[in-house]
Design an enzyme around this catalytic site. Structure first.
Site, short mmCIF file in Angstrom:
data_model
loop_
_atom_site.label_atom_id
_atom_site.label_comp_id
_atom_site.label_asym_id
_atom_site.label_seq_id
_atom_site.Cartn_x
_atom_site.Cartn_y
_atom_site.Cartn_z
N ASP A 408 0.83 -1.21 0.00
CA ASP A 408 0.00 0.00 0.00
C ASP A 408 0.86 1.26 0.00
OD1 ASP A 408 -2.70 1.25 0.42
OD2 ASP A 408 -1.73 1.96 2.25
N GLU A 461 1.07 -0.61 -5.16
CA GLU A 461 0.09 0.45 -5.41
C GLU A 461 0.92 1.74 -5.51
OE1 GLU A 461 -3.53 3.03 -3.47
OE2 GLU A 461 -1.91 2.21 -2.27
#
Length: 731
Positions: A408, A461
């Protein structure tokens, strides 16, 4: 052996004062057995005990209370021997236990060396709380070895219900310059709640959850829990096969799920049946869990982690999570988890200022805080912190058999000025804005994962144009297996949200992604981030009435499955969820059975068919990362809102993908193609089984030897409004 006067047993006042206030670096130097000039002495601290006896075989000798709840005895034997303590508290039966302070350190010199170098790849085996059994002269001693890294502390103790949360009972020893404190406590086993009492240099006591805890109390409680796994994995065939899979050439469609709100109140064990059956029925190859590591605030969806090594107890035990993953593997479905090494919350009982100083976080606020999220940023330049994170990645892969980590917020790690104004960030040593320490960490993490667990995926990401995210580390890249294609996602959703009458002015929003589609190994993500914070659901982004919204969603999904790149779709979008997602309630499953439910059922049926076709037609997945796998047939027909391209497989197979994104059908649309003869229709989003308009289409179309648009053959087909068709070349 004869007891001697308690006057010979006293501890020097300076040391006693440090022990009393739990800021002594070596309590083992005074507690336990020690040789003296004329014998030996045994001391033990037992808070609140009314009597302590030394047990030597069948003999019990009362020990002398010498103050501060310390009991001691002097013996004539100078040779070490095994013994037990028999402790009696008021109103309770006596308890016989081994002495915690006679055991050798539970970490060896190699362990502390590897940790200081940031290279201990099984950190969870030596830090945290590990249940152990020791063989002694008087029999087995079972207990828990506690160890914690707190280099700035002046004293550390294990506290819990087993000692009345009193830091004086179980003081830990410091292992030299490693910064590690450790203690083995007999008779402490699975289920015990504990914390570490940290005495800071400023004179404060901070009760902290274990950074390496394998289980934590259900929030809002914050204690760590001793846990031991006896799970027997059944997925050896899957794990052996995983190492041989080439992600680049195999189908990969991912169902992203928030376990707590997929269906309300379901446990890991229940999801092992319900969720696994559902994902398998839809034909996905992988499932991706939003973060399952422990987190204090449910509204963070797990992205503000307090327990990196502890699966959240909201939905069950660690072994029940193992059972869920095992069940997916039994159905041939891989499991990816979201992993958050970028930042952590400021809760004072967790990692923040762990030993009174900036430890896990960077000490400079310009690098150590993420103001947008109100969190701390890891100090990626510190070897022990890198070790904590790299080992954590290995932990999930090793202990839970996960098949991939979706990392993330990578962009926030890569740039020192990420979401910071002028004066709020510090340049790197070269004067640039790149976070060189974070780059090194990501490269190390990716290289280590790929070396230790071949076939495991790491997925970034990353929302910027940072070069080489999926390039190998030996070539200067970050080394990720895959990267989310955020540009494709933004442009695609922007285009499909427009009324068809205006789309011709935005045609390049769909075609632009092919300019860079093969610059990285991309995943096409329609994730949870696109259906929250006022963005609405995919359904509500589609223009028009119910029929047009359903048709728009079907066409969007077909475009996504045809476009080069692996696929990820967030839960609820496969049924055309009308409201945006919230973790506070489960998915609106009733929409499929309610008024106009046939449209939602049609979307679900299409997703199932897309996954099936995607797997069966090799041209749709075999060259996702190669420009040789894609050819534009019609890229510039903006006036008709039509796109046509061909996907190519290694074996010469071809899939012709036709998209009519307007409100007008084209009954005799001519397209140049590379293959002559028959093209067979394998998918039509307008079909009645998906509750489309069901315009009649032939099962095959023919391509004649007529040059068109640079191709040697021409085919004529019917392209219904707001629909997509896939044809495979049969020659």
């Amino acid at each position: 052996m004869t007891p001697a006067s308690a006057n010979d047993l006293l501890i020097p006042e300076e040391d006693l004062n440090r022990l009393r206030h739990c800021h002594h670096h070596n309590p083992h130097g005074f507690y336990g057995w020690h040789a003296t000039d004329d014998g030996s002495v045994i001391r033990t601290r037992q808070i609140g005990a009314e009597k302590v006896e030394l047990v030597l075989g069948d003999t019990q000798i009362v020990m002398n209370p010498i103050g501060d709840d310390i009991f001691a005895i002097k013996l004539g034997n100078r040779e070490a021997f095994d013994y037990r303590l028999r402790v009696t508290w008021p109103g309770q039966d006596p308890v016989v236990t081994a002495d915690p302070y006679i055991f050798l350190p539970t970490l060896g010199e190699m362990d502390t060396y590897l940790i200081s170098e940031g290279r201990h790849e099984r950190l969870w085996d030596v830090l945290g709380a590990n249940v152990k059994t020791y063989e002694t002269t008087l029999g087995q001693v079972r207990g828990t070895a506690f160890a914690v890294w707190a280099p700035n502390a002046i004293g550390v103790a294990v506290i819990g219900g087993f000692n009345g949360w009193n830091a004086s009972q179980h003081a830990m020893r410091s292992l030299g310059g490693s910064g590690i404190w450790e203690l083995f406590i007999p008779n402490i086993g699975p289920g015990e709640v504990y914390k570490f009492a940290i005495q800071t240099r400023e004179g404060h006591r901070r009760d902290k959850a274990d950074p390496m805890a394998r289980l934590a109390e259900l929030p809002p409680a914050t204690g760590s829990i001793v846990v031991e796994s006896d799970y027997q994995w059944q997925d050896s065939e899957w794990m052996d096969k995983r190492a041989e899979i080439d992600t680049a050439t195999t189908p990969m469609s991912v169902y992203e799920v928030h376990l707590g709100s997929w269906r309300w109140g379901r446990s890991y064990a229940e999801l092992a049946t319900e969720l696994v059956d559902y994902v398998a029925d839809l034909g996905y190859t992988h499932v991706e869990f939003m973060p399952v590591a422990e987190h204090p605030f449910g509204g963070s969806w797990g992205y503000q982690v307090s327990g990196y090594y502890a699966p959240t107890s909201r939905w069950g035990s660690p072994d029940e999570l193992r059972k869920l993953i095992d069940a997916f593997h039994a159905r041939g479905i891989g499991v990816i988890i979201d992993w958050v090494p970028a930042h952590f919350p400021k809760d004072d009982w967790a990692l923040a200022r762990f030993d009174g100083q900036a430890l896990y976080e960077h000490p400079d606020w310009r690098r150590g805080e993420q103001k947008d999220w109100g969190t701390y940023v890891f100090n990626f330049g510190r070897s022990e912190v890198r070790n904590f994170l790299v080992a954590n990645a290995l932990y999930w892969l090793e202990e839970f058999h996960v098949d991939g980590l979706r990392v993330d917020a990578v962009a926030s790690m890569l740039y020192l000025d990420y979401s910071r104004e002028h004066g709020e960030w510090e340049p790197n040593v070269y004067g640039g804005r790149e976070n060189l320490e974070a780059v090194q960490f990501l490269q190390e993490m990716n290289a280590t994962v790929q070396r230790v667990h071949p076939g495991a995926l790491t997925i970034a990401e990353e929302s910027t144009s940072w070069p080489g995210v999926t390039a190998p580390t030996w070539d200067g890249g970050l080394g990720f297996s895959l990267k989310w294609n955020m540009g494709w996602m933004n442009d695609t959703l922007e285009y499909f949200s427009k009324d068809p009458i205006h789309r011709s002015f935005h045609h390049n929003e769909l075609t632009f992604s092919l300019v860079y589609a093969f610059s990285e190994r991309f995943v096409l993500p329609i994730s949870h981030d696109e259906v929250v914070h006022g963005k609405g659901s995919l359904w509500n982004r589609m223009p028009g009435d119910t029929w047009n919204k359903a048709a728009g969603m079907r066409t969007l999904l077909a475009y996504m499955w045809a476009h080069p790149g692996k696929k990820l779709l967030f839960m609820g979008q496969e049924i055309g969820q009308r409201d945006e997602w919230s973790e506070a309630h489960e998915l609106p499953w009733g929409v499929v059975e309610g008024w106009q439910g046939e449209y939602h059922e049609g979307i679900s049926d299409l997703v199932r068919e897309l996954n099936s076709t995607y797997k069966e037609v090799t041209a749709l997945h075999q060259r996702d990362f190669s420009g040789e796998g894609f050819t534009w047939n019609k890229a510039d027909d903006a006036s008709n809102n039509i796109l046509v391209f061909t996907r190519h497989g290694d074996d010469g197979s071809q899939a012709l993908c036709v998209f009519n994104l307007s409100g007008t059908s084209q009954p005799e649309y001519q397209i140049g193609v590379s293959g002559g003869g028959s093209w067979r229709l394998v998918l039509n989003t307008d079909d009645e089984q998906y509750h489309g308009a069901n315009n009649p289409l032939p099962e095959t179309i023919e391509a004649e030897k007529i040059d068109r648009d640079g191709f040697p053959y021409t085919t004529t087909l019917h392209s219904p409004a707001m629909s997509a068709q896939f044809y495979v070349w049969e020659g």
